[in-house]
Design a protein around this motif. Structure first.
Motif, PDB file in Angstrom:
ATOM      1  N   ALA A 162     -17.116 -36.078  30.198  1.00 39.99           N
ATOM      2  CA  ALA A 162     -17.497 -34.476  29.108  1.00 39.99           C
ATOM      3  C   ALA A 162     -16.465 -33.890  29.059  1.00 39.99           C
ATOM      4  CB  ALA A 162     -18.616 -33.422  31.012  1.00 39.99           C
ATOM      5  N   PHE A 176     -28.218 -40.682  32.129  1.00 37.08           N
ATOM      6  CA  PHE A 176     -27.596 -39.828  31.848  1.00 37.08           C
ATOM      7  C   PHE A 176     -26.483 -40.486  30.445  1.00 37.08           C
ATOM      8  CE2 PHE A 176     -28.681 -38.289  35.488  1.00 37.08           C
ATOM      9  CZ  PHE A 176     -28.029 -37.122  35.798  1.00 37.08           C
ATOM     10  N   THR A 231     -23.289 -31.491  34.501  1.00 35.80           N
ATOM     11  CA  THR A 231     -22.625 -33.073  34.997  1.00 35.80           C
ATOM     12  C   THR A 231     -21.748 -32.301  36.261  1.00 35.80           C
ATOM     13  OG1 THR A 231     -22.192 -34.308  33.591  1.00 35.80           O
ATOM     14  CG2 THR A 231     -20.799 -34.764  35.032  1.00 35.80           C
ATOM     15  N   ILE A 287     -28.697 -38.532  27.537  1.00 33.63           N
ATOM     16  CA  ILE A 287     -28.736 -36.861  27.285  1.00 33.63           C
ATOM     17  C   ILE A 287     -28.218 -36.789  26.674  1.00 33.63           C
ATOM     18  CG2 ILE A 287     -28.002 -35.194  28.353  1.00 33.63           C
ATOM     19  CD1 ILE A 287     -29.194 -36.092  31.647  1.00 33.63           C
ATOM     20  N   PRO A 288     -26.448 -36.796  26.090  1.00 31.79           N
ATOM     21  CA  PRO A 288     -26.507 -36.109  25.089  1.00 31.79           C
ATOM     22  C   PRO A 288     -26.834 -36.460  23.437  1.00 31.79           C
ATOM     23  CG  PRO A 288     -23.782 -36.936  26.060  1.00 31.79           C
ATOM     24  CD  PRO A 288     -25.495 -37.447  26.988  1.00 31.79           C
ATOM     25  N   THR A 314     -24.319 -30.763  28.678  1.00 30.26           N
ATOM     26  CA  THR A 314     -23.860 -32.341  29.205  1.00 30.26           C
ATOM     27  C   THR A 314     -22.869 -31.206  30.657  1.00 30.26           C
ATOM     28  OG1 THR A 314     -24.644 -33.451  27.522  1.00 30.26           O
ATOM     29  CG2 THR A 314     -23.326 -34.684  30.049  1.00 30.26           C
TER      30      THR A 314
END
Length: 469
Positions: A188, A307, A332, A310-311, A328
């Motif tokens: 991330a 997951f 995380t 998600i971005p 994100t």
């Protein structure tokens, strides 16, 4: 022993006669597994945990980077959701094959060697992915990355479980799985700080992911081989050396004599691959294997479906690339306390209860996240999903290798992971279709899979505090 005698089974090896006299008889030496199980957590255990954990973190970093790379490639290469899905699913296809083959190899040639080879494979392939000039090449390279990555995870958890003291074994494996959070957070950070900086940001991110290739050389020489595996291959001298190293780390100055068990008695490679697979379904293991495969399938579907996307979902919802990556990263961070709570509960409460509870929490969190529309709710419910889902992962990895004997342990763990990876192939391909009906429906489907996994988890055996064999 005649009926005139009553044997006292204490450590001193005494025999109590009916007339009250006490004589001493030699005790039966403990097995190497019993000697390992009797040790506290030592520096040797710590080195093994960190050595395995760093490899695990590097794996997570690679998987996590994909979600950020997809978000940029969608813009830079003008790729649609279906094409992006194939990039993600190619890696998971490799993971499915890698997990099943890696487990079989680890039970045949050893845990440590397979662990090192898999790190080398996916490290080199990840670095090569940074040079990909088109969609087809990137898909092929992501498949090769998946081969290495899929084999490494179940092998690492198997190796660690065979050394950890039984009374804290589950907690240690959750701590090992917690390195996944470190790797995902690193991904991330790289996604947030590196990917948006230029059109080649995704290439630099993948180049960083090649670090496992360097680490593989260290792993090969420094991690011990499983004592249980060595004994199963008749390599008793090596097994005795490893046990004594751990005993020395615990301050045991005079380990119990090994007698003639230090003599090597080479044996064949043991069960064939087919026999190992059939062994997973004998009556003793049938319920555990069936329940385990259901849990792995459902958790993989929901976790990777959510997951990895998600971005990209946040960008499609109108948030900038940098802002979606920032969200994100925050989401995380909730993985770490999720692992911490799971590590405590798994020994205080039990394996299947902890696993089922975190899966139920993941289901609720998925529904809430799917209906979130404001920045605060996206972050809060996303963090809840991250907390519960990764707590469940920790409990699942702790539970899996405990359910099988040494001859089947890596095979059982590898095939459970491989079945799960089938779901991780399907999930990214399903997301674009489900998104057509809205984000709420998408995450409701994820929630339903979590519920099924929670129910299946309740049928698993609980090995808390018990010896592996």
């Amino acid at each position: 022993m005649p009926s005139a005698y009553l044997r006292r089974t204490g450590a001193g090896g005494h025999i109590l006669h009916q007339n009250g006299d006490v004589s001493t008889a030699p005790t039966t030496p403990r097995t190497r597994s019993e000697r390992l199980d009797a040790l506290p957590f030592t520096k040797a255990h710590g080195r093994l945990l960190v050595g395995s954990g760093v490899g695990w973190a590097l794996d997570a970093m690679d998987v996590g980077l994909v979600s950020f790379v997809l978000a940029q490639l969608a813009v830079q290469w003008q790729l649609g959701n279906t094409e992006l899905s194939w990039i993600a699913s190619a890696g998971f296809l490799g993971m499915a094959i890698g997990a099943t083959l890696g487990g079989l190899l680890a039970d045949r040639v050893g845990r440590r060697h397979v662990f090192a080879i898999t790190l080398l494979v996916f490290g080199i392939a990840t670095g090569a992915s940074a040079l990909a000039w088109g969609l087809g090449v990137l898909i092929v390279l992501r498949f090769v990355v998946g081969l290495g990555l899929g084999a490494e995870l179940p092998v690492a958890s198997t190796l660690m479980s065979e050394f950890a003291p039984p009374r804290i074994r589950g907690r240690i494996i959750v701590f090992l799985e917690a390195f996944w959070a470190i790797g995902w957070i690193a991904a991330a950070l790289i996604g947030y700080l590196v990917v948006p900086t230029s059109d080649d940001g995704w290439r630099w991110a993948l180049a960083i992911g090649a670090l496992p290739a360097v680490y593989a050389a260290i792993v090969r020489t420094r991690l011990p081989e499983s004592v249980r595996f060595l004994e199963s291959r008749g390599r008793h001298r090596e097994a005795e050396t490893v046990v004594r190293e751990f005993e020395a780390s615990a301050g045991v100055a005079h380990p119990e004599p090994a007698g003639d068990t230090t003599t090597d008695t080479p044996v064949s490679a043991g069960l064939s691959a087919g026999e190992r697979l059939r062994g997973l379904w004998v009556p003793t293991h049938r319920r555990d294997t069936g329940s385990l495969w259901i849990v792995w399938f459902c958790v993989n579907f929901s976790y990777y479906g959510a997951f990895i996307w998600i971005p990209t979902i946040l960008v499609a919802s109108g948030f900038s690339l940098v802002r979606s990556f920032g969200f994100t990263l925050i989401i995380t961070l909730a993985q770490i306390p999720g692992y911490a709570v799971s590590a405590w509960l798994i020994e205080a409460w039990g394996r299947k209860q902890t696993l089922a509870t975190f899966l139920a929490g993941s289901a609720v969190s998925a529904v809430l996240f799917g209906t979130a529309t404001t920045e605060p709710t996206i972050i809060v419910f996303g963090m809840c999903l991250s907390f519960c889902n990764l707590g469940a992962w920790g409990a699942l990895y702790a539970t899996t290798p405990e359910l099988y004997p040494t001859a089947l342990r890596a095979t059982g763990a590898g095939w459970a992971a491989g079945i799960g990876r089938i779901a991780s192939i399907i999930a990214p391909l399903s997301v674009p279709v489900l998104l057509l009906a809205g984000q709420a429906l998408l995450f409701s489907v994820f929630a339903a899979f979590f519920v099924v996994a929670a129910v299946a988890a309740l049928f698993l055996s609980d090995m808390r505090g018990r010896s592996l064999d």
